[in-house]
Scaffold this motif. Sequence first.
Motif, PDB file in Angstrom:
ATOM      1  N   HIS A 106       0.837  -1.199   0.000  1.00 49.27           N
ATOM      2  CA  HIS A 106       0.000   0.000   0.000  1.00 49.27           C
ATOM      3  C   HIS A 106       0.872   1.250   0.000  1.00 49.27           C
ATOM      4  O   HIS A 106       0.441   2.303  -0.432  1.00 49.27           O
ATOM      5  CB  HIS A 106      -0.905   0.019   1.236  1.00 49.27           C
ATOM      6  N   SER A 107       2.078   1.141   0.489  1.00 45.14           N
ATOM      7  CA  SER A 107       2.951   2.305   0.653  1.00 45.14           C
ATOM      8  C   SER A 107       4.207   2.192  -0.201  1.00 45.14           C
ATOM      9  O   SER A 107       4.601   1.098  -0.598  1.00 45.14           O
ATOM     10  CB  SER A 107       3.364   2.433   2.118  1.00 45.14           C
ATOM     11  N   GLY A 108       4.805   3.351  -0.467  1.00 44.67           N
ATOM     12  CA  GLY A 108       6.112   3.401  -1.126  1.00 44.67           C
ATOM     13  C   GLY A 108       6.161   2.857  -2.538  1.00 44.67           C
ATOM     14  O   GLY A 108       7.200   2.366  -2.967  1.00 44.67           O
ATOM     15  N   ASN A 109       5.078   2.946  -3.273  1.00 44.14           N
ATOM     16  CA  ASN A 109       5.052   2.337  -4.603  1.00 44.14           C
ATOM     17  C   ASN A 109       5.844   3.138  -5.632  1.00 44.14           C
ATOM     18  O   ASN A 109       5.686   4.344  -5.755  1.00 44.14           O
ATOM     19  CB  ASN A 109       3.612   2.172  -5.070  1.00 44.14           C
ATOM     20  N   TYR A 110       6.695   2.417  -6.327  1.00 42.19           N
ATOM     21  CA  TYR A 110       7.452   3.013  -7.416  1.00 42.19           C
ATOM     22  C   TYR A 110       7.683   1.944  -8.476  1.00 42.19           C
ATOM     23  O   TYR A 110       7.497   0.747  -8.235  1.00 42.19           O
ATOM     24  CB  TYR A 110       8.783   3.588  -6.924  1.00 42.19           C
ATOM     25  N   ILE A 113      10.809  11.339 -10.521  1.00 37.40           N
ATOM     26  CA  ILE A 113      11.958  10.443 -10.512  1.00 37.40           C
ATOM     27  C   ILE A 113      12.438  10.340  -9.061  1.00 37.40           C
ATOM     28  O   ILE A 113      12.681  11.345  -8.399  1.00 37.40           O
ATOM     29  CB  ILE A 113      13.066  10.968 -11.441  1.00 37.40           C
ATOM     30  N   ARG A 114      12.501   9.113  -8.568  1.00 37.07           N
ATOM     31  CA  ARG A 114      12.763   8.848  -7.142  1.00 37.07           C
ATOM     32  C   ARG A 114      14.192   9.167  -6.718  1.00 37.07           C
ATOM     33  O   ARG A 114      14.439   9.618  -5.599  1.00 37.07           O
ATOM     34  CB  ARG A 114      12.444   7.382  -6.864  1.00 37.07           C
ATOM     35  N   GLU A 115      15.153   8.884  -7.589  1.00 37.57           N
ATOM     36  CA  GLU A 115      16.562   9.132  -7.281  1.00 37.57           C
ATOM     37  C   GLU A 115      17.202   9.811  -8.478  1.00 37.57           C
ATOM     38  O   GLU A 115      16.839   9.529  -9.615  1.00 37.57           O
ATOM     39  CB  GLU A 115      17.290   7.805  -7.027  1.00 37.57           C
ATOM     40  N   ALA A 116      18.158  10.690  -8.220  1.00 38.98           N
ATOM     41  CA  ALA A 116      18.861  11.363  -9.315  1.00 38.98           C
ATOM     42  C   ALA A 116      19.481  10.313 -10.238  1.00 38.98           C
ATOM     43  O   ALA A 116      19.934   9.256  -9.793  1.00 38.98           O
ATOM     44  CB  ALA A 116      19.936  12.287  -8.762  1.00 38.98           C
ATOM     45  N   ALA A 117      19.454  10.609 -11.525  1.00 39.99           N
ATOM     46  CA  ALA A 117      20.049   9.718 -12.525  1.00 39.99           C
ATOM     47  C   ALA A 117      21.020  10.542 -13.373  1.00 39.99           C
ATOM     48  O   ALA A 117      20.825  11.755 -13.548  1.00 39.99           O
ATOM     49  CB  ALA A 117      18.969   9.106 -13.400  1.00 39.99           C
ATOM     50  N   PHE A 153      10.710   5.487 -10.795  1.00 40.28           N
ATOM     51  CA  PHE A 153       9.584   6.401 -10.964  1.00 40.28           C
ATOM     52  C   PHE A 153       8.646   6.229  -9.778  1.00 40.28           C
ATOM     53  O   PHE A 153       8.128   5.144  -9.551  1.00 40.28           O
ATOM     54  CB  PHE A 153       8.862   6.039 -12.272  1.00 40.28           C
ATOM     55  N   THR A 154       8.443   7.295  -8.994  1.00 39.59           N
ATOM     56  CA  THR A 154       7.518   7.250  -7.860  1.00 39.59           C
ATOM     57  C   THR A 154       6.178   7.809  -8.319  1.00 39.59           C
ATOM     58  O   THR A 154       6.105   8.911  -8.857  1.00 39.59           O
ATOM     59  CB  THR A 154       8.051   8.085  -6.679  1.00 39.59           C
ATOM     60  N   TYR A 155       5.124   7.036  -8.090  1.00 41.69           N
ATOM     61  CA  TYR A 155       3.786   7.442  -8.504  1.00 41.69           C
ATOM     62  C   TYR A 155       3.291   8.628  -7.683  1.00 41.69           C
ATOM     63  O   TYR A 155       3.495   8.679  -6.473  1.00 41.69           O
ATOM     64  CB  TYR A 155       2.809   6.263  -8.361  1.00 41.69           C
ATOM     65  N   ALA A 156       2.624   9.575  -8.351  1.00 44.27           N
ATOM     66  CA  ALA A 156       2.033  10.728  -7.677  1.00 44.27           C
ATOM     67  C   ALA A 156       0.940  10.256  -6.729  1.00 44.27           C
ATOM     68  O   ALA A 156       0.265   9.258  -6.981  1.00 44.27           O
ATOM     69  CB  ALA A 156       1.458  11.694  -8.706  1.00 44.27           C
ATOM     70  N   VAL A 191       1.282  -2.193  -5.726  1.00 40.85           N
ATOM     71  CA  VAL A 191       1.778  -3.538  -6.019  1.00 40.85           C
ATOM     72  C   VAL A 191       2.585  -4.072  -4.842  1.00 40.85           C
ATOM     73  O   VAL A 191       1.995  -4.463  -3.849  1.00 40.85           O
ATOM     74  CB  VAL A 191       2.553  -3.581  -7.355  1.00 40.85           C
ATOM     75  N   GLY A 192       3.903  -4.071  -4.919  1.00 41.61           N
ATOM     76  CA  GLY A 192       4.713  -4.635  -3.841  1.00 41.61           C
ATOM     77  C   GLY A 192       4.302  -6.075  -3.595  1.00 41.61           C
ATOM     78  O   GLY A 192       4.294  -6.901  -4.507  1.00 41.61           O
ATOM     79  N   ALA A 193       3.905  -6.384  -2.371  1.00 46.90           N
ATOM     80  CA  ALA A 193       3.499  -7.748  -2.011  1.00 46.90           C
ATOM     81  C   ALA A 193       2.017  -8.011  -2.263  1.00 46.90           C
ATOM     82  O   ALA A 193       1.554  -9.141  -2.068  1.00 46.90           O
ATOM     83  CB  ALA A 193       3.828  -8.003  -0.542  1.00 46.90           C
TER      84      ALA A 193
END
Length: 163
Positions: free
Chosen positions: A64-68, A102-106, A115-118, A131-133
Amino acid sequence: NAAPDNSLRRRLSGPLIAGYQPITPGVTAINAIDLDQVAIESQLSLGTNEAMENARAFYEEGGHSGNYALLNLTTPLTLDVPRNAIAEGKSHLGGTDVYGVIREAATKGDTQIKFTYATTDLPERYVGCQVGALPRLKEANLDGCLADVDGAEISIGGAGIYK
């Protein structure tokens, strides 16, 4: 006299979380960790080996949390991309826009980005891709996930369009 149409009323505040009005943005995304905790506790209470594996998956992967999304680009980045650069793609449901950052600098030449979802401040639909588990329990929400097909494009603010 007809009753007023309350559906047309302006809402001045968002929904309450645990009886409190959130005053900072993104609280619902953080609050989603509670849903992962409930899933872990629910699985642990079953006491089976499979449930233990599911609980570990929720602990390690969330749901439920931290989806990317981890995106593998067929074309390397042509510019450096800072953390939190705005990005946009299409969903797997036929072209609905999916927004995020973008979650981390590239750096130029990278072929993999996160990619972190809004998120929104509406708890019932704070993010369109969960998604995740969750697929382990057949509870994944893929409606707002980026398309996972060859040729899918993502636009990264200021850095171009990539496949």
